[in-house]
Design an enzyme around this catalytic site. Structure first.
Site, short mmCIF file in Angstrom:
data_model
loop_
_atom_site.label_atom_id
_atom_site.label_comp_id
_atom_site.label_asym_id
_atom_site.label_seq_id
_atom_site.Cartn_x
_atom_site.Cartn_y
_atom_site.Cartn_z
N ASP B 350 60.55 36.35 -3.45
CA ASP B 350 59.98 35.68 -2.30
C ASP B 350 60.95 34.61 -1.76
OD1 ASP B 350 57.56 35.14 -0.66
OD2 ASP B 350 57.67 33.18 -1.61
N GLU B 387 63.58 39.05 -0.24
CA GLU B 387 63.06 38.67 1.07
C GLU B 387 64.13 37.73 1.61
OE1 GLU B 387 58.94 37.03 3.08
OE2 GLU B 387 59.71 35.96 1.35
#
Lengths: 114, 702
Positions: B350, B387
């Site tokens: 993330d 990401e």
């Protein structure tokens, strides 16, 4: 935790009474180990087992492995829905044969013996 | 060896028998006769081990580490004769409270071990905690001898994956899921037949590390319902699975339950990728509370401004100091642990751009953490997916440091495909790049095709049904006046905002969903599907359901029968992808000869329209003339007409007596929209195909 044993024909019935967790695991494992002899046949009656923890399930797994090296066999019976469910979700049930009650376990264990 | 002389106590503290422990491994580890506790702090002046009986309000013991139990900056101790399942542990650390210089020690606080393998305190999901608990997130000791038998990582090639992104709870929490233990790891196992039938071979689980669903909880201004931290992008413990996601969490067996779930998924050919959140923790900023790191070694664990405030590149209050050598090692230890002890197949990071920032926040060209992970031997066969952006404005899609190992969530794929789908002109060029695996982004580095994880939707943003049902977000229920969530959705409601009775609007929505599915599953790269999109799941226009632990975000499985035609379309497209090796093209490295001849076409064959007005484009894949597979594998032709009028497409000619057959045509109503692979229907007209308004056709030449 109490470990009771009783011979029914050629099957040694072991009953676990109480809670099996990290507190009672070492003594229970030692006590159960004593019942393992070459080629033995055990029925583990869990109908009086109130609670089993992760450490408790590991005791059963360890006993199962000892039994295998000694050429013994065993089956479980009398599991409460909750304990059966826990064993299923954590993957322990895959290692054991489970029957609904002691009579069925004895019938099957005895039948396989002959 | 059980008779070692160093397995006997040397010290005592009251009734407790002790000896100096081993500094490594960090955390609490079962050793013969006891438990080895080990914790790092560079600046602590004193440390004690605090022990609680399970669920007790007050500790029953507190054992200081004597000087001889500290090696360097590590406090370690073996505690003998521990009833390890029935205790909870933490640390109390003394040291300077001097925020300007980065220190926030507070010896009043009891702190969670950063390496705790089990964490209690939120054992049952959503159960209101005791807010007066002096130690709400407690370390527990785990027996790590799970019997994996012969299980191992599946190592499915990246280009063969079909990833399914899911929230563990949301996947089965709804009553319509009809599982015994809704919202749990165990319930995923009940859905394996469904996943296999759909063709999924990889689950990407949204955060399963320990988090606090009650963090920042509040009442919704719209429904009055309590809003929770449902998504869990806010870590309490990196090494411990979320107990509240396990049906057995109340018995402390969440680790076994998750391991058994992974083992069962592996047996069924399904990999597991974890979404990991190393960019920040749940401790917040200066006004946040003590859980662990800030009381153990604030200056090491967090990126701090020269004045001692927290940098906020995560948008969540603090930023983990990922390129500090200590924190870097913790992250490495953590990932290795999930691979060795949980057999996880990969990770999605993330806000991964943060992992490439230095200790002052500046982006680095060759970040040591990312390089370490790329070359780590234990992670050597893991999927590593970034990401590739953060909340501090760093956007690295196409430029994330990869060493040939890192793949990226391709945000440009999502944006370009969405714009094309809604009918914006001039996207033919961009879409051709996206469909080929985005060579414009990745070829310069000679990356493998696995660089690109293609997706049109993910947990963050609209579901696919909402993407075709709403022009704007509708996040009022989140209680932030609809100011949260992204505004660049590139969505189109097909003529009416939200649910409607107009048959034409609803037909168009279904067609647009099928168009998206078709494009995604014929694209080179690795496709990712958001769970529920395959049966038209809606969040009623909420594009940021992070706090909605209710029917808004839970999958409603009743839609599976209502939207059976969407589900069937996804299922057949996945099967088609699996049956077509040419769509799972493994490499476009510059020096290697490409495996597949990809040609681009327009309404006239061999003549694509790259102009700014174009809303149509077509392509054909076939093996090269010299490749013997050319005679075995069918040619594939895909025409995409995102214009509101029908357009005739001239079909490229076939050789060896092959003829074009229709596999899918989204312009047709179900059941004539798609067939099962191998049952394609011969075209009467082999020269020309009239593609309906906003429709996609997939043909095979055989």
């Amino acid at each position: 935790m109490e470990v009771k044993t009783q011979m029914k024909g050629k099957v040694n019935v072991i009953s676990l009474v109480g809670d099996l967790d990290s507190n009672t695991a070492p003594a229970t494992e030692a006590e159960m180990s004593k019942q393992i002899v070459a080629g033995c046949c055990l029925a583990l009656d869990l109908s009086k087992l109130r609670y089993i923890s992760s450490a408790g399930l590991r005791v059963l797994l360890m006993i199962g492995k000892q039994l295998k090296t000694q050429g013994g066999r065993w089956a479980f019976c009398g599991l409460s829905d909750e304990i059966a469910d826990i064993m299923e979700m954590t993957g322990f049930s895959g290692f054991f044969t489970v029957y609904p009650d002691l009579k069925t376990a004895l019938d099957n264990l005895s039948a396989n013996q002959e | 060896m059980t008779n070692r002389i160093d397995l006997h106590p040397t010290h005592s503290h009251g009734e407790f028998k002790l000896r100096a422990g081993k500094p490594l491994p960090f955390g609490a580890t079962l050793v013969p006769g006891g438990v080895n506790f080990s914790v790092f702090s560079r600046y602590a002046t004193a440390c004690s081990l605090v022990l609680f009986k399970k669920h007790a309000a007050q500790p029953f013991a507190e054992i200081p580490f004597p000087r001889e139990f500290r090696t360097g900056n590590v406090f370690s101790m073996i505690l003998f004769d521990v009833d390890y399942e029935n205790i909870e542990y933490g640390y109390r650390m003394d040291g300077p409270y001097d925020p300007e210089n980065g220190h926030r020690f507070d010896k009043e606080k009891i702190l969670l071990d950063p390496y705790a393998k089990l964490v209690s305190g939120r054992d049952v999901w959503g159960k209101e905690p005791d807010w007066n608990n002096i130690f709400p997130h407690r370390g527990q000791i785990l027996a790590d001898d799970f019997d994996w038998e012969d299980d191992c990582q599946l190592e499915i090639p990246f280009e063969d994956l079909v990833i399914y992104e899911m929230h563990v709870r949301g996947f089965t929490a709804h009553a319509s899921a009809k599982v015994k233990h809704p919202g749990t790891f165990a319930a995923i196992r009940d859905k394996i037949p469904y996943l296999k039938d759909l063709g999924i071979n990889c689950l990407e689980l949204m955060p399963v590390h320990t988090f606090d669903e009650f963090e920042n909880s509040k009442l919704s201004p719209v429904t009055g319902e309590r809003l929770l931290n449902y998504w869990g992008y806010s870590n309490v413990g990196f090494f411990a699975p979320k107990a509240g996601f396990a049906a057995t969490g109340k018995f402390g067996m969440q680790a076994d339950e998750l391991k058994n779930t992974i083992k069962t998924l592996h047996k069924n050919g399904i990999e597991v990728i974890l979404d990991v959140v190393f960019n920040h923790t749940a401790e917040g900023n200066e006004r946040g509370h003590y859980i662990s790191y800030r009381g153990i070694d604030n200056k090491t664990y967090y990126m701090l401004t020269p004045e001692g405030y927290y940098y906020n590149f995560s948008g969540c209050g603090n930023t983990l100091n990922c390129n500090n050598p200590i924190v870097r090692n913790m992250i490495l230890d953590c990932l290795r642990y999930w691979v060795t002890d949980y057999h996880v197949d990969g990770f999605r990071f993330d806000l991964a751009a943060i992992l490439g920032r230095d200790q002052n926040g500046a982006p680095m060209s060759s970040p040591p953490l990312l390089e370490t992970l790329a070359f780590d031997p234990i992670l050597g066969k893991c999927k590593l997916i970034a990401e590739a952006w953060d909340a501090g404005g760093l956007y690295q899609v196409g430029s994330f440091p990869s060493w040939g190992r890192w793949a990226e969530w391709n945000g440009k794929y999502r944006d370009d495909l969405r714009k094309f789908l809604k009918g914006e002109p001039g996207l033919a060029g961009a879409v051709s790049q996206r469909i080929q695996g985005s060579p414009d982004l990745y070829q310069w580095e000679a990356r493998e095709n696995c660089a690109s994880v293609n997706f049109i939707t993910c947990h963050d943003g609209f579901t696919l049904m909402d993407m075709v049902s709403y022009n704007g977000k509708h996040n009022e229920a989140n209680g932030e006046n609809n100011s949260d969530g992204g505004n660049d959705n590139h969505s189109w409601n097909c003529g009416w905002e939200g649910p409607c009775d107009d048959k034409e609007v609803n037909r168009l929505r279904i067609r647009q969903i099928k168009n998206a599915a078709a494009m995604l599953l014929v694209s080179h790269g690795t496709p990712m599907i958001l769970a529920g999109d395959e049966f038209g799941n809606t969040q009623y226009g909420n594009n940021n359901a992070y706090c909605q632990d209710n029917e808004l975000s839970w999958l409603n499985w009743e839609q599976l029968s209502e939207n059976a035609e969407i589900h069937n379309f996804f299922r057949q497209m996945i099967a088609f992808r699996k049956a077509s090796p040419m769509l799972r093209y493994s490499s476009y490295a510059m020096n290697a000869a490409p495996d597949v001849e990809v040609s681009w076409h327009g309404t006239s064959a061999w003549n694509a329209d790259w102009s700014g007005a174009a809303r149509t484009v077509a392509f054909m894949c076939r093996r090269w003339q010299s490749d013997e597979r050319r005679t075995v594998e069918p040619d594939i032709y895909v025409a995409m007409n995102m214009h509101w009028d029908a357009h005739g497409f001239e079909l490229p000619g076939l050789d060896n007596g092959r003829r074009w057959h229709v596999f899918a045509n989204t312009g047709m109503e179900s059941p004539d929209d798609i067939v099962t692979p191998g049952n394609e229907i011969l075209l009467d007209n082999q020269q020309y195909f009239m593609v309906g308004p906003r429709s996609v056709i997939v043909l095979v030449g055989k």
